[in-house]
Enzyme design. Structure first.
Site, PDB file in Angstrom:
ATOM      1  N   GLY A   1       0.827  -1.191   0.000  1.00 55.32           N
ATOM      2  CA  GLY A   1       0.000   0.000   0.000  1.00 55.32           C
ATOM      3  C   GLY A   1       0.865   1.246   0.000  1.00 55.32           C
ATOM      4  O   GLY A   1       2.099   1.168   0.090  1.00 55.32           O
ATOM      5  N   GLN A   2       0.239   2.432  -0.091  1.00 56.26           N
ATOM      6  CA  GLN A   2       1.071   3.642  -0.172  1.00 56.26           C
ATOM      7  C   GLN A   2       1.853   3.906   1.113  1.00 56.26           C
ATOM      8  O   GLN A   2       3.009   4.334   1.060  1.00 56.26           O
ATOM      9  CB  GLN A   2       0.249   4.861  -0.576  1.00 56.26           C
ATOM     10  CG  GLN A   2      -0.827   5.317   0.367  1.00 56.26           C
ATOM     11  CD  GLN A   2      -1.361   6.704  -0.032  1.00 56.26           C
ATOM     12  OE1 GLN A   2      -0.633   7.567  -0.532  1.00 56.26           O
ATOM     13  NE2 GLN A   2      -2.645   6.912   0.184  1.00 56.26           N
ATOM     14  N   LEU A   3       1.269   3.602   2.268  1.00 59.19           N
ATOM     15  CA  LEU A   3       2.031   3.745   3.502  1.00 59.19           C
ATOM     16  C   LEU A   3       3.094   2.658   3.602  1.00 59.19           C
ATOM     17  O   LEU A   3       4.229   2.922   4.007  1.00 59.19           O
ATOM     18  CB  LEU A   3       1.109   3.699   4.721  1.00 59.19           C
ATOM     19  CG  LEU A   3       1.813   3.786   6.082  1.00 59.19           C
ATOM     20  CD1 LEU A   3       2.706   5.014   6.160  1.00 59.19           C
ATOM     21  CD2 LEU A   3       0.793   3.783   7.214  1.00 59.19           C
TER      22      LEU A   3
ATOM     23  N   ASP B   1      -2.078 -13.202   5.137  1.00 57.29           N
ATOM     24  CA  ASP B   1      -3.510 -12.887   5.165  1.00 57.29           C
ATOM     25  C   ASP B   1      -3.892 -12.636   6.617  1.00 57.29           C
ATOM     26  O   ASP B   1      -4.059 -13.568   7.393  1.00 57.29           O
ATOM     27  CB  ASP B   1      -4.305 -14.057   4.580  1.00 57.29           C
ATOM     28  CG  ASP B   1      -5.809 -13.831   4.647  1.00 57.29           C
ATOM     29  OD1 ASP B   1      -6.235 -12.731   5.057  1.00 57.29           O
ATOM     30  OD2 ASP B   1      -6.558 -14.765   4.296  1.00 57.29           O
ATOM     31  N   ILE B   2      -4.012 -11.366   6.997  1.00 61.23           N
ATOM     32  CA  ILE B   2      -4.257 -11.057   8.402  1.00 61.23           C
ATOM     33  C   ILE B   2      -5.637 -11.492   8.872  1.00 61.23           C
ATOM     34  O   ILE B   2      -5.909 -11.501  10.076  1.00 61.23           O
ATOM     35  CB  ILE B   2      -4.044  -9.558   8.716  1.00 61.23           C
ATOM     36  CG1 ILE B   2      -5.080  -8.682   7.998  1.00 61.23           C
ATOM     37  CG2 ILE B   2      -2.624  -9.129   8.377  1.00 61.23           C
ATOM     38  CD1 ILE B   2      -5.036  -7.218   8.449  1.00 61.23           C
TER      39      ILE B   2
ATOM     40  N   THR C   1      -7.830   5.826  11.143  1.00 62.86           N
ATOM     41  CA  THR C   1      -8.329   6.865  10.252  1.00 62.86           C
ATOM     42  C   THR C   1      -9.215   7.898  10.932  1.00 62.86           C
ATOM     43  O   THR C   1      -9.848   7.619  11.958  1.00 62.86           O
ATOM     44  CB  THR C   1      -9.142   6.212   9.109  1.00 62.86           C
ATOM     45  OG1 THR C   1      -9.752   7.224   8.290  1.00 62.86           O
ATOM     46  CG2 THR C   1     -10.262   5.355   9.677  1.00 62.86           C
TER      47      THR C   1
ATOM     48  N   TYR D   1     -16.628   1.620   6.200  1.00 64.49           N
ATOM     49  CA  TYR D   1     -15.175   1.704   6.359  1.00 64.49           C
ATOM     50  C   TYR D   1     -14.812   2.257   7.727  1.00 64.49           C
ATOM     51  O   TYR D   1     -14.006   1.666   8.472  1.00 64.49           O
ATOM     52  CB  TYR D   1     -14.575   2.576   5.257  1.00 64.49           C
ATOM     53  CG  TYR D   1     -13.147   2.986   5.514  1.00 64.49           C
ATOM     54  CD1 TYR D   1     -12.116   2.052   5.487  1.00 64.49           C
ATOM     55  CD2 TYR D   1     -12.829   4.314   5.808  1.00 64.49           C
ATOM     56  CE1 TYR D   1     -10.798   2.425   5.739  1.00 64.49           C
ATOM     57  CE2 TYR D   1     -11.519   4.694   6.054  1.00 64.49           C
ATOM     58  CZ  TYR D   1     -10.512   3.753   6.022  1.00 64.49           C
ATOM     59  OH  TYR D   1      -9.224   4.123   6.275  1.00 64.49           O
TER      60      TYR D   1
ATOM     61  N   LYS E   1     -12.954   0.288  10.898  1.00 65.49           N
ATOM     62  CA  LYS E   1     -11.704   0.777  11.483  1.00 65.49           C
ATOM     63  C   LYS E   1     -11.874   1.081  12.974  1.00 65.49           C
ATOM     64  O   LYS E   1     -10.951   0.862  13.764  1.00 65.49           O
ATOM     65  CB  LYS E   1     -11.216   2.024  10.736  1.00 65.49           C
ATOM     66  CG  LYS E   1     -10.730   1.754   9.319  1.00 65.49           C
ATOM     67  CD  LYS E   1      -9.500   0.851   9.287  1.00 65.49           C
ATOM     68  CE  LYS E   1      -8.262   1.558   9.757  1.00 65.49           C
ATOM     69  NZ  LYS E   1      -7.048   0.690   9.670  1.00 65.49           N
TER      70      LYS E   1
ATOM     71  N   TRP F   1      -6.710  11.670   5.185  1.00 62.89           N
ATOM     72  CA  TRP F   1      -6.544  12.121   3.803  1.00 62.89           C
ATOM     73  C   TRP F   1      -5.117  11.835   3.308  1.00 62.89           C
ATOM     74  O   TRP F   1      -4.409  12.733   2.846  1.00 62.89           O
ATOM     75  CB  TRP F   1      -6.859  13.612   3.682  1.00 62.89           C
ATOM     76  CG  TRP F   1      -8.291  13.984   3.904  1.00 62.89           C
ATOM     77  CD1 TRP F   1      -9.226  13.307   4.639  1.00 62.89           C
ATOM     78  CD2 TRP F   1      -8.947  15.159   3.406  1.00 62.89           C
ATOM     79  NE1 TRP F   1     -10.421  13.984   4.633  1.00 62.89           N
ATOM     80  CE2 TRP F   1     -10.288  15.122   3.881  1.00 62.89           C
ATOM     81  CE3 TRP F   1      -8.545  16.242   2.630  1.00 62.89           C
ATOM     82  CZ2 TRP F   1     -11.219  16.119   3.591  1.00 62.89           C
ATOM     83  CZ3 TRP F   1      -9.467  17.236   2.336  1.00 62.89           C
ATOM     84  CH2 TRP F   1     -10.787  17.169   2.800  1.00 62.89           C
TER      85      TRP F   1
END
Length: 285
Positions: A10-12, A35-36, A100, A124, A128, A149
């Protein structure tokens, strides 16, 4: 230092792979390798690798898709977080979990603190929130970083999507009544690395976001200004005019005072934005 990184693609995750010190031993785990949502898989990987720290950057992040993939979103964002937290606690491993701003309903007039009540508006955010609760209940020493964001030159995100549309001369309409603080993914990565290295942060919830507050329209307009050769028009519209499966909070600015008291500064939007744009311009040449 041995680090297990979930969500490595992912981006992070990609940002962390760039900034984690080279003398640390890192296992960058994608969803195929780890696979978490599979508890036995989680336990097996952790028992085999024996990390000192787990960074859980894995998440189901498609806000609209979560509305129709409720079970999957809960499995990844709630059960996955729970399994990671349980295994980390049972093996005496430090845990940093990423969450998030969408755990809030957006009705506040002031930046949200860690003590504010979570009332998510969509699947979502709800998944979370459940993940946060599971982490705190199953690993008392865990650190949770709520951010907002997230953008960068990596992965899929708002900045990259808008940049490509504008680069291709597409006219776009962007919501102007949803307010937040864009956060540069590499700055989150640097923060996490510093937290691990410094080892001075107390367990619990912390907020980390960008230092500039704006709307999605404002963000898109800044992106448009960065593309010098384009005939695109960026128009601001209200949330009621924008069709989406998931409802978004109208205000999700995070109060970062708690984290800043430990000496960690918020993400510098101007620097992060310019770095992202420069990387995307270089990529498009």
């Amino acid at each position: 230092m041995r680090v297990l990184l979930t969500g490595a693609n992912g981006q992070l995750g990609q940002s962390l792979r760039q900034y984690i010190p080279t003398d640390w031993v890192v296992l960058p785990a994608d969803k195929i390798f780890l696979d978490i949502t599979n508890q036995s898989n989680v336990n097996r990987v952790i028992s085999s690798f024996k990390p000192d720290v787990i960074i859980n950057a894995a998440a189901f992040t498609s806000v609209d898709e979560a509305e129709v993939s409720i079970e999957l979103a809960e499995q990844v964002n709630f059960l996955g977080a729970k399994y990671i937290a349980e295994a980390a606690k049972n093996n005496g491993i430090k845990l940093i979990h990423v969450s998030t701003d969408y755990v809030f309903d957006g009705k506040s007039a002031n930046p949200y603190t860690e003590q504010d009540i979570t009332e998510p508006l969509n699947v979502y955010g709800t998944s979370k929130m459940h993940g946060e609760i599971a982490v705190l209940e199953n690993h008392a020493e865990a650190i949770i970083i709520r951010t907002s964001w997230v953008y960068s030159e990596y992965g899929k995100n708002f900045l990259k999507t808008i940049f490509k549309l504008i680069e291709n001369d597409k006219d776009i309409k962007v919501v102007s009544d949803q307010i937040g603080a864009p956060t540069y993914a590499p700055d989150i990565a640097k923060l996490i690395v510093d937290i691990i290295r410094d080892d001075k942060l107390q367990p619990g919830l912390y907020h980390f976001s960008g230092d500039q507050v704006m709307s999605w329209y404002d963000f898109a307009h800044k992106i448009a200004e960065s593309v010098t050769v384009s005939n695109s028009k960026v128009e601001g519209i209200s949330s009621s005019e924008y069709t989406s499966a998931a409802k978004r909070p109208s205000y999700s600015v995070l109060n970062c005072d708690k984290l800043e008291k430990f000496g960690y500064k918020r993400s510098n939007f101007s620097i992060g934005f310019n770095q992202s744009i420069s990387a995307l311009i270089d990529e498009s040449k």
